[in-house]
Write an enzyme that holds these catalytic residues in place. Sequence first.
Site, PDB file in Angstrom:
ATOM      1  N   TRP A 361       7.714 -15.532  -3.454  1.00 33.57           N
ATOM      2  CA  TRP A 361       6.664 -16.001  -4.366  1.00 33.57           C
ATOM      3  C   TRP A 361       6.748 -15.301  -5.712  1.00 33.57           C
ATOM      4  O   TRP A 361       6.150 -15.738  -6.686  1.00 33.57           O
ATOM      5  CB  TRP A 361       5.290 -15.742  -3.748  1.00 33.57           C
ATOM      6  CG  TRP A 361       4.888 -14.286  -3.699  1.00 33.57           C
ATOM      7  CD1 TRP A 361       5.615 -13.246  -3.198  1.00 33.57           C
ATOM      8  CD2 TRP A 361       3.673 -13.717  -4.193  1.00 33.57           C
ATOM      9  NE1 TRP A 361       4.923 -12.057  -3.326  1.00 33.57           N
ATOM     10  CE2 TRP A 361       3.721 -12.324  -3.936  1.00 33.57           C
ATOM     11  CE3 TRP A 361       2.542 -14.242  -4.820  1.00 33.57           C
ATOM     12  CZ2 TRP A 361       2.682 -11.447  -4.288  1.00 33.57           C
ATOM     13  CZ3 TRP A 361       1.517 -13.366  -5.164  1.00 33.57           C
ATOM     14  CH2 TRP A 361       1.593 -11.988  -4.894  1.00 33.57           C
ATOM     15  N   GLU A 488       0.394  -7.229   2.015  1.00 31.21           N
ATOM     16  CA  GLU A 488       1.090  -7.264   3.300  1.00 31.21           C
ATOM     17  C   GLU A 488       0.651  -6.165   4.249  1.00 31.21           C
ATOM     18  O   GLU A 488       1.245  -5.992   5.313  1.00 31.21           O
ATOM     19  CB  GLU A 488       2.596  -7.212   3.061  1.00 31.21           C
ATOM     20  CG  GLU A 488       3.086  -8.433   2.327  1.00 31.21           C
ATOM     21  CD  GLU A 488       4.580  -8.432   2.093  1.00 31.21           C
ATOM     22  OE1 GLU A 488       5.241  -7.426   2.393  1.00 31.21           O
ATOM     23  OE2 GLU A 488       5.084  -9.447   1.587  1.00 31.21           O
ATOM     24  N   GLN A 593      -0.791  -4.161  -2.139  1.00 31.39           N
ATOM     25  CA  GLN A 593      -0.617  -4.663  -3.508  1.00 31.39           C
ATOM     26  C   GLN A 593      -1.787  -5.565  -3.854  1.00 31.39           C
ATOM     27  O   GLN A 593      -2.391  -6.160  -2.957  1.00 31.39           O
ATOM     28  CB  GLN A 593       0.688  -5.432  -3.614  1.00 31.39           C
ATOM     29  CG  GLN A 593       0.736  -6.661  -2.721  1.00 31.39           C
ATOM     30  CD  GLN A 593       2.143  -7.104  -2.436  1.00 31.39           C
ATOM     31  OE1 GLN A 593       2.716  -6.748  -1.409  1.00 31.39           O
ATOM     32  NE2 GLN A 593       2.710  -7.887  -3.324  1.00 31.39           N
TER      33      GLN A 593
HETATM   34  C1  BGC Z   1       6.143  -7.485  -1.543  1.00 29.49           C
HETATM   35  C2  BGC Z   1       6.164  -8.990  -1.622  1.00 29.49           C
HETATM   36  C3  BGC Z   1       7.341  -9.412  -2.490  1.00 29.49           C
HETATM   37  C4  BGC Z   1       8.629  -8.813  -1.968  1.00 29.49           C
HETATM   38  C5  BGC Z   1       9.809  -9.111  -2.873  1.00 29.49           C
HETATM   39  C6  BGC Z   1       7.462  -6.995  -0.996  1.00 29.49           C
HETATM   40  O1  BGC Z   1       7.470  -5.612  -0.958  1.00 29.49           O
HETATM   41  O2  BGC Z   1       5.100  -7.041  -0.718  1.00 29.49           O
HETATM   42  O3  BGC Z   1       4.972  -9.463  -2.183  1.00 29.49           O
HETATM   43  O4  BGC Z   1       7.437 -10.784  -2.520  1.00 29.49           O
HETATM   44  O5  BGC Z   1       8.484  -7.422  -1.881  1.00 29.49           O
HETATM   45  O6  BGC Z   1       9.619  -8.579  -4.140  1.00 29.49           O
END
Ligand code: BGC
Length: 790
Positions: A361, A488, A593
Site C-alpha cells: 500500500w 500491524e 505506525q
Molecule cells: C509496514 C507496512 C509497509 C511495509 C513495507 C511494514 O513494516 O508496517 O505498512 O507496507 O513495511 O514498507
Amino acid sequence: MITHTSYAVEPWALRETGLNLDVLPQSESVFALSNGHVGWRGNLDEGEPHGLPGSYLNGVHELHPLPYAEAGYGYPESGQTVINVTNGKIIRLLVNDEPFDLRYGRLISHERVLDLRGGVLRRTVEWASPAGCVVRVRSTRLVSFSQRAIAAVAYEVEAVDSQVRIVIQSELVANEQLPHTAGDPRTAVALESSLDAEEDLADGNRLRLVHLTRKSGLRVAAAADHVVEGPAPTRTSSESGDDVSRLTVTSVLEAGQKLRMEKLVSYGWSSIRSLPAVRDQVDAALAGAFSTGWQGLVDEQRAYLDDFWERADVEVDGDEEIQQAVRFALFHVLQAGARAEQRAIPAKGLTGSGYDGHSFWDTETFVLPLLTYTAPSAVAEALRWRQSTLPAARDRADQLGLKGAAFPWRTIEGSECSAYWPAGAAAFHVNADIADAAIRYVAATGDEGFERECAVELLVETARLWRSLGHHDPHGAFHIDGVTGPDEYSAIADDNAYTNLMARANLLAAADVVERHPHKAAELGADAEESAAWRDAAEAMHVPYNAELGVHEQAAGYTGHQYWDFAAMRPEDYPLMLHFPYFDLYRKQVVKQADLVLAMYKCSEFFTEEHKARNFAYYEPITVRDSSLSACSQAVIAAEVGHLHLAYDYLVEAALMDLEDLESNTRDGLHIASLAGTWMALVAGFGGMRHTGDSLAFTPRLPERFSRLAFTMELLGRRLKVEIKSDAATYTLVSGAPMKISHHGETLTVSGEAPETRHIAHAPSRPAPDQPPGRRPDHREHREDRQHNS
Ligand code: BGC
C-alpha cells in the site's frame, strides 16, 4: 547508521568525499540509479568490493514455495522474489599487472556525487597500486529517463605520473554471487543462480546475453555497445560464454594520457516474447541509444529533470540539510516511478532487494500522492498496472468467499505473496488505498479517459469487496469486522477506523462514477440498485468512538485494551516485532505506525479540529514508530494541531531515514514511502495542503527553523506556486486559468494577474504530547550537539 557528515550538505547534490567500506551497502542504495524500469545499485564500477550487487528490471522475479508448518485454506503457495539480473555496469581495470581494487594499494582520494539536476552519478578516484603506480579514474553513470531500456557509463582512466599498461574489461555478468543476507525477515530471500543461459554473443564492441528465469519463465536480455578512445595502439577483443560477455581493451598510457570508454547498455524482458523477439528488442534499443550517443543521453537526462524540477521542486530556506534531503527524496521517488509503465512501484523502488522487491500500500498511500501533483502520468501508469492485475484480484476475492476484487497485500506480478494472514493479507485497506489514489488522480488531472477506462473498474470492484466484506447490524449501522489496519501491532480487529473511513470514501466514489459512466458501469454489471447499496453502506459506516475519553478508537474496543509496558523497554527492544510475540502486541495498546492518525489526514473532513487534537494526544504516547511510514503521517497531524516543533522533528526523521540509515536497513534498499513522506510532511504538514474533490485548501504554518518554504504543484492544467513565510503565504498562479483555493478557511481566487498574499495566524497553543519513553523523535538540536561533540 551513517553519520550525516559522510555526505556534504549541498542543495542539488549528494557528495561523498571518502570511501568508507563499512557503509558501502548503504551507500549503494543511496547512490542507486533507476528510471522505474531499470535499476542499478550504486555498486563500484569494478564490481568489488561490494555490499550487495544489484541490477534490477521492474517485474523480473523468481518464484519460490512458501512453506507452512500447518497449511490452511487460501494460503498463498508461491512467493515471488526480485532477482539480480545481468549486471551491465561492471568495468574491471588492471593497472600494470594489478587489479584496481580499493582494498589494496593506497586510496589517495575517492569522491562520488549524485547530481540531482543532471541525474547522473559521478565518481573520481585517485589510487596508487601496491607497486606505487598512480592512476586517476573518472566515471559517470546514468539510467536514462528518456530511453527506458538504457543505462550507460562513461569511464576514463588516466596515468598520473608514469607510464602504465592498462587493461579494461567491460562486462555483462549474469548469476553473480550474492552475499548471504542476515536473518531479518524484511530482507529478500536471496535467490542465486536463477538464470539459465539461452544465448550469448560478443561481436566486436557489442555484447549480449539472454537468459531465462528457472521457475517464473521470464526471458531477460541485456546488450552493450562501446565507444573506445585511447592512444595508439589501443586494442580491443571480445569473448563470451553462458554468464559472461566481455570486451577487453588494452593500452599503454604515458603520464597525462587517458583511455576513455563509453558503454551503453540496453535491457529487455518478457514472459511471452520469443528469443529472437527479445534479442531484437535489446538490439534495437541499443541502436537507438547509440545514435543518440553518450552526450546526447546526458543532455536528454538533464532536459527531463529540468522539466521535473520546474513542476516539483520544494525550496526550504533556513535548513540546508532538509533542503538537500527533500530534493534527494523527490529524485528517488521520481526514479522509482518515472518509467515503470504499467508495472508496480516496489517499496524499495529498484534500489535493493529488501521486502523481496514487493509492492505494498506504500505505493498508493505515500508515493502516488506526491507524483499526482508533480508527475501525474506516472500515477496513471501505476494504477493501470493495478487494473491489469484485476483478474488475480478477482480470483483472490472469490477464493476468500468475497465479491469484487481483493488486491494483494504484497506482490510483484499481482497475486498475493503475503504468507502471513493477520499482519498481511488481512490488511484489506490496500483496496481502499488504491481507490483513493485513483480518485485523487482524477480530481487532480480531470483525466476523463482514465476515469472511464481504469478508475470506474477499480472503484466498482473494490466497492463490491467492501459491500461483501462488511454487514449492516440490526440497527442499520455498517461494520467491517476482522481486518488489519495500517498498525500491524493490531490484527483482525473489528471496525478499524482507518479502513472503515477509507472504505466509505471508496463506496461513495464508486456510486458516483457509476452515475457518471452508465455505459461502462453496465459493462461491469453495476446498476443503480447496486450503487444504492454502496451509498447505504457508506452512509451507515460505523466509526468507533469512546465518548468517555472523547477520542476515536483505532478499532472497536481498542481503548479498553491493556497498555504495553513501555517503561520496561530498552532501546534494543525496538522494533518490537523482532523481540516480542505478535500475540502479545496484538492484545495491547501499542501502535506500530500511524493508523487513526493517518485516517485524520486522509479523511480529514470527518474529524473536527478538537477531535484531531484529542486523538493525536491520545495516540502519541502509544505509537512506537517501528515502521518508516509513521513519522511523515505524524508530522502532518502534529503540524495541523499546532505542535510545529514536534512536526519538524518527525519531518527530520522521515527525511533522513536513508541518509542516516535510521532503521539500520538502508543496505537493502531505500524507504521510498518515507522519502515520499518527506514531501508529504512539508506540503501537507507545514503547507497544510488538503485536496478533496474540487476543494484545494492550505493551512500553512512554518516551524521556527524555516524562514521560507515554497513548493509547486500541478492541478487541472494549472501550475500553482505556494510560498510560505512565518507570517504570510503567497499563492502564485504560474500558468493556467484562475482557480479557487482556500487559505486558513478563507476562499480566494488566484489568477495570473497578481499573486495573492494572506496573513498566517499563530498556531493554537496546546500542551505537547508525550511519546513512549525513548521513542520521542530526536530533536534536531540534540543531533547537532552530538555531531558537534563527536
Ligand atoms: C509496514 C507496512 C509497509 C511495509 C513495507 C511494514 O513494516 O508496517 O505498512 O507496507 O513495511 O514498507
